[in-house]
Motif scaffolding. Structure first.
Motif, PDB file in Angstrom:
ATOM      1  N   GLU A 166      23.054   6.796  33.774  1.00  0.00           N
ATOM      2  CA  GLU A 166      21.994   6.456  34.300  1.00  0.00           C
ATOM      3  C   GLU A 166      20.660   6.618  33.198  1.00  0.00           C
TER       4      GLU A 166
ATOM      5  N   GLU B 239      24.841  11.019  35.412  1.00  0.00           N
ATOM      6  CA  GLU B 239      23.602  11.169  35.169  1.00  0.00           C
ATOM      7  C   GLU B 239      23.405  10.825  33.543  1.00  0.00           C
TER       8      GLU B 239
ATOM      9  N   TYR C  99      21.249   3.816  30.579  1.00  0.00           N
ATOM     10  CA  TYR C  99      20.594   2.885  31.028  1.00  0.00           C
ATOM     11  C   TYR C  99      19.261   2.654  30.827  1.00  0.00           C
ATOM     12  N   ARG C 100      18.403   3.699  31.151  1.00  0.00           N
ATOM     13  CA  ARG C 100      17.094   3.747  31.259  1.00  0.00           C
ATOM     14  C   ARG C 100      16.441   3.696  29.836  1.00  0.00           C
TER      15      ARG C 100
END
Length: 259
Positions: free
Chosen positions: A243, A240, A246-247
């Protein structure tokens, strides 16, 4: 309660360069909400309007257009419902740590035993009761920031506004204060609006991340990491975390290609 709303906030500055006046758009119609009891992080590159938004929320700057509301009341200036922690602690050098925390309480009108008891309680909250009588030059950078946090919390604001408070610290001290801030927020339930340019810090601390670019709102990212986040090493190693990081990176990268 500690709800914050920025509604269509714009800010323009007029800068004089030699004989010419240039208009700088620091914020362009930015709107977002910070929920009661959450940590919201403002992130973006230098000059994107993060600190300007925070200063308008504090009442140190006036929006050119739009408004900021705290618990439904429009911000028209500084108030005790908001506490501010600066990038540098900005402690009064002639006062001890204890006296620096008492200073805001005295300005609020507190006196006597209540004043001293409250100041010491918040020094204990940040783990500095043993350093109460030290002056700022006798404190490390991290200790100064903890005094700044204690001073801001002592007035019992509904909202804590933090402007890159750990940005000038070494990595180890910074990680320690990140963990300490999460612990303090869990114990106090304060609403926090936190400014940073560091992606890792944003993910570690936030419930929601507000991405700014060139004065405009780029994206709002929900962070799915559970609380409490006591083991930050485990948080960093989670899928999490990667991710979400990266967002944020993608939102900023896409913004670079459109500005």
């Amino acid at each position: 309660m500690g709800q914050v709303s920025l509604v269509d906030v714009s800010k323009r500055f007029a800068l004089r360069v030699e004989k010419e006046v240039h208009v700088v758009n620091a914020l362009n119609g930015v709107s977002f909400d910070v929920k009661d009891g959450e940590i919201a992080v403002l992130i973006g590159p230098s000059g994107c309007g993060k600190t300007t938004a925070l200063r308008i929320a504090m009442g140190l700057e006036t929006a050119t257009r739009g408004r900021v509301m705290v618990d439904g009341r429009t911000v028209t200036g500084c108030g005790y419902d908001r506490g501010l922690v600066f990038q540098h602690a900005e402690l009064l050098p002639w006062l001890t740590a204890f006296q620096n925390v008492m200073f805001g309480l005295e300005m609020k009108g507190m006196r006597g035993a209540e004043l001293k008891d409250t100041a010491m309680r918040y020094l204990k909250l940040v783990g500095l009761e043993q350093s109460a009588n030290r002056r700022p030059h006798q404190l490390s950078g991290g200790m100064k920031q903890r005094v700044g946090i204690a001073r801001a919390l002592a007035i019992d604001p509904a909202v804590l506004l933090m402007d890159e408070p750990f940005g000038a610290l070494d990595a180890q001290t910074r990680e320690g204060l990140q963990a300490e801030l999460l612990d303090i927020q869990a114990r106090t339930g304060k609403t926090i609006l936190f400014v940073t340019h560091d992606l890792d810090e944003a993910v570690l601390l936030a419930d929601r991340i507000i991405v700014l670019r060139a004065g405009s709102l780029q994206e709002i990212i929900e962070v799915g990491l559970p609380r409490p986040r006591g083991d930050l090493a485990a948080v960093r190693g989670s899928a999490e975390f990667a991710e979400t990081r990266y967002r944020i990176w993608k939102a900023l990268h896409q913004a670079e290609t459109t500005h």
